[in-house]
Scaffold this active site. Structure first.
Site: not given
Length: 733
Positions: A592, A707
């Protein structure tokens, strides 16, 4: 966040140069005379950046060219990784850990019992279940299944992923279930009855979206969502709150608050505060102006919202009595008689009504105010509010501490709980009415212990201790400091073989953003697959995190971002200088925002590393705001549409800084097709450009999970096996 968009023609020679950085005892200097990279934009306007991008087709999530690229890259990567003789061993070990039935079930107070969401090999999608506290604390816990996600997915033919439940206090029998199709952040919401363990036929149902929802009462929700064209920000988040009554459609809901379409951050949020009996204390709306700044508005049914006189950088934790509990991330002078200025990082308890604009303070009843400011190299990591006290997690040089602050007739009283040193302290769910909270402690070599705290005693009653998942006797954890380019001391933890002799294969982990802290944590898959094989694990607490409070984060925002990269490089150099590892044996891992860090580290300091796992990353920082939901992070990185800000971003953006004539290590880039938080285009384009320049690399894209990578522990085991096979190939072979 609504900023002026201008065209920029910045000298490419200047912007192609990387910043000068000094790491440890070995300065690394890069000169401005070097020619710009071949794909560096001739000008930094959005049009100029787009014109220089030869891989725009890979931004189409399910586009034909993009999926053909993914398929070819996946085949090559699977051949290289799953074909390795270590893969099946690693996969089996990781799956045994992630699906083990002796894990500690994460508890949450649910009505008069305890709830838990559980995944294992039998139920990889998981079951939501409950038990009593006595049963939970016993050696033979009896669970009652509330909702079987595997069975639901099979029955409905959907790839459902459980994303939590919000239940209406105090009995908590009516719950809003969040279901994601494939693991995306966007969810479908359905009302569920815990007494019948069924979805309510005529209950609340919301279509897929990134909703912000709170119960107002049994028949009313406060909803911020997509209400149709023009009701979302450029980041795809809501800016309007409506009151939705049972039986109404979203089109029939009544608007109660409106921000602006140009707002930033993650969307307006309705927050409902209740006491332990479930009685309504207050309703507030948080309207984000950008990633970190937000207005706070109070609202009551039938009235207009009123803005509270709070700073824009503030976190709200709850209400105790008639007072709001908050922490401020900026210096603040409350406009309340008798209150002195408080500094950033302070915990404060402030009379709620005194924050209303235009209030006559002389008419307010006396209220015991309170504030607490941690000392240097310390910070507040978490806060829980009960009807009687505050439970506060503290970080002391990245080591966990725990305190209880009680409001007594004689004033506020602090008591410290005893926790083990060199560990992380995590606050779990809290029961406001009983004053109890779940507390976990763990370390790099110490499995988690779950305890129950009673604020009346501030003691910890151990409920469960997780068994060891790897042999920790072979390693030791130490904390060191590196000196960054501006002289700042950067702490980092090293977990290494006790009898280490010479440089060892080492993974350096970092994040450095969004005020997210990384204290010591037990990583069982890392211990089994890496430490037991003689590896070293390093965790760098670089600036951008929250380890030392808001200042530690704010020191590297926007134009100062390079300092976070310098911090990471300084730790790498310090590890080499100490002889813990060498460039041949040093690899890095980040995901990320950590993908920004790792991709930049590879392009700025390829000489320091021989491996990089770059997962779910942001990489194209000149177009990140164009890829959903990138514009919500402009407060962290800056706005590439503004010439001055585009200039500093272009100086580090790894996608634009790649060069064909640099000897980069063979990196492993990985992401997820269904990631709707960090767009997969970042990872795809970086891999494609590496390949076009002739650089060896691996790219793998999972097609489900989102994610968080938490949709399926069996799939997650394969993910970790791929990571560690790659790292072993690069650093151990």
């Amino acid at each position: 966040m609504n900023r002026l968009i201008l065209s920029a023609a910045i000298p490419a020679l200047l912007l192609g140069a990387c910043a000068t950085a000094q790491t440890g005892s070995a300065p690394v200097v890069q000169t401005a005379e070097r020619a710009p990279p071949p794909h560096f934009p001739a000008d930094l306007s959005p049009a100029g950046v787009r014109a220089a991008d030869d891989h725009l087709a890979l931004e189409q999530v399910d586009g034909a060219e993009a999926m053909a690229f993914v398929a070819a890259a996946n085949r090559a990567s699977l051949d290289a990784l799953t074909g390795d003789p270590r893969y099946e061993t690693f996969r089996g070990q990781a799956e045994a850990i992630l699906t083990a039935t002796d894990r500690i079930p994460a508890p949450a107070f649910l009505g008069d019992g305890i709830g838990n969401f559980w995944q294992d090999a039998t139920n990889p999608k998981g079951v939501w279940r409950r038990t009593t506290l006595d049963s939970y604390a016993s050696a033979d816990t009896q669970w009652e299944t509330l909702l079987d996600i595997d069975a639901l997915a099979r029955a409905e033919g959907r790839d459902w992923v459980f994303k939590g439940a919000a239940c209406l206090a105090p009995d908590e029998t009516r719950c809003l279930i969040n279901l994601s199709d494939g693991g995306k952040d966007a969810v479908v919401v359905r009302e569920f009855d815990l007494t019948t363990k069924t979805f309510i036929a005529d209950g609340f149902v919301l279509p897929e979206g990134k909703h912000r929802i709170s119960w107002l009462d049994q028949n009313t929700l406060l909803v911020a969502t997509d209400f149709g064209p023009g009701t979302l920000t450029e980041s795809g988040y809501p800016f309007i709150v409506k009151s939705l009554s049972r039986g109404q459609t979203l089109a029939q809901a009544t608007e109660v608050y409106r921000g602006e379409q140009g707002d930033g951050g993650y969307g307006v949020s309705p927050v409902v505060f209740r006491d332990g009996a479930g009685e309504l204390q207050a309703v507030v709306f948080r309207r984000p102006l950008d990633t970190f700044n937000a207005e706070t508005w109070a609202w009551s049914p039938g009235t207009a919202p009123r803005r509270l006189s709070l700073p824009d950088r503030v976190d709200l934790h709850g209400i105790i009595g008639d007072r709001l509990v908050l922490t401020v991330d900026q210096d603040w002078t409350p406009g309340i008689p008798g209150w002195q200025p408080v500094s950033a990082g302070t915990l404060a308890v402030v009379p709620f009504n005194a924050l209303m604009a235009g209030v006559d303070h002389s008419a307010l009843p006396p209220s015991r105010a309170f504030s607490f400011t941690p000392g240097p190299r310390r910070s507040i990591s978490d806060v829980r509010v009960t009807d009687q006290a505050l439970i506060v997690g503290l970080s002391d040089n990245v080591r966990g501490r725990l305190a209880v602050f009680s409001d007594t007739p004689g004033g506020w009283v602090r008591r410290d709980a005893t926790v083990s040193d060199n560990s992380a302290v995590g606050l779990g769910d809290v029961s406001r009415s009983s004053g109890r909270a779940f507390v976990s402690t763990q370390g790099f070599l110490t499995p988690p212990t779950l305890s129950l705290m009673d604020v009346g005693q501030a003691d910890l009653e151990v409920l469960r201790s997780a068994p060891a998942k790897f042999d920790a006797s072979t390693h030791v954890t130490e904390q060191f400091e590196a000196t960054s380019s501006d002289g700042t001391k950067i702490p980092y933890f090293v977990t290494r073989p006790r009898e280490q002799s010479g440089p060892a294969p080492t993974i350096l982990f970092g994040y450095g953003g969004f005020q997210v802290s990384f204290p010591p944590a037990y990583k069982p898959e890392m211990g089994k697959l890496w430490l037991e094989n003689g590896g070293v694990f390093v965790q760098a607490n670089i600036r951008g995190g929250g380890e030392f409070g808001p200042q530690w984060h704010q020191a590297v925002l926007n134009e100062n971002r390079q300092l976070a990269f310098d911090d990471f490089a300084a730790v790498a150099q310090d590890l080499i200088d100490r002889g813990i590892t060498s460039p041949r044996r040093l690899g890095i891992y980040g995901r990320s925002n950590g993908g920004v860090l790792t991709s930049v580290s590879i392009t700025q300091h390829p000489e320091l590393f021989n491996a990089a796992v770059i997962e779910s990353p942001l990489i194209d920082m000149l177009r990140y705001h164009e890829l959903p939901a990138g514009a919500s992070w402009i407060g962290e990185y800056g706005d590439p549409r503004i010439p001055e800000e585009a200039a500093w971003i272009a100086g580090y953006s790894a996608y634009q800084q790649l060069r064909p004539d640099v000897d980069y290590p063979r990196v492993y880039i990985t992401t997820n097709t269904r990631d709707d938080r960090v767009h997969p285009g970042h990872a795809r384009k970086f891999a494609a450009r590496l390949g076009a320049m002739g650089h060896d690399h691996l790219y793998y894209e999972e097609t489900a999970g989102g994610h968080s990578n938490d949709a399926d522990p069996v799939a997650n085991a394969r993910r970790w096996a791929r990571h560690y096979v790659y790292l072993a190939q690069q650093l151990m072979d």
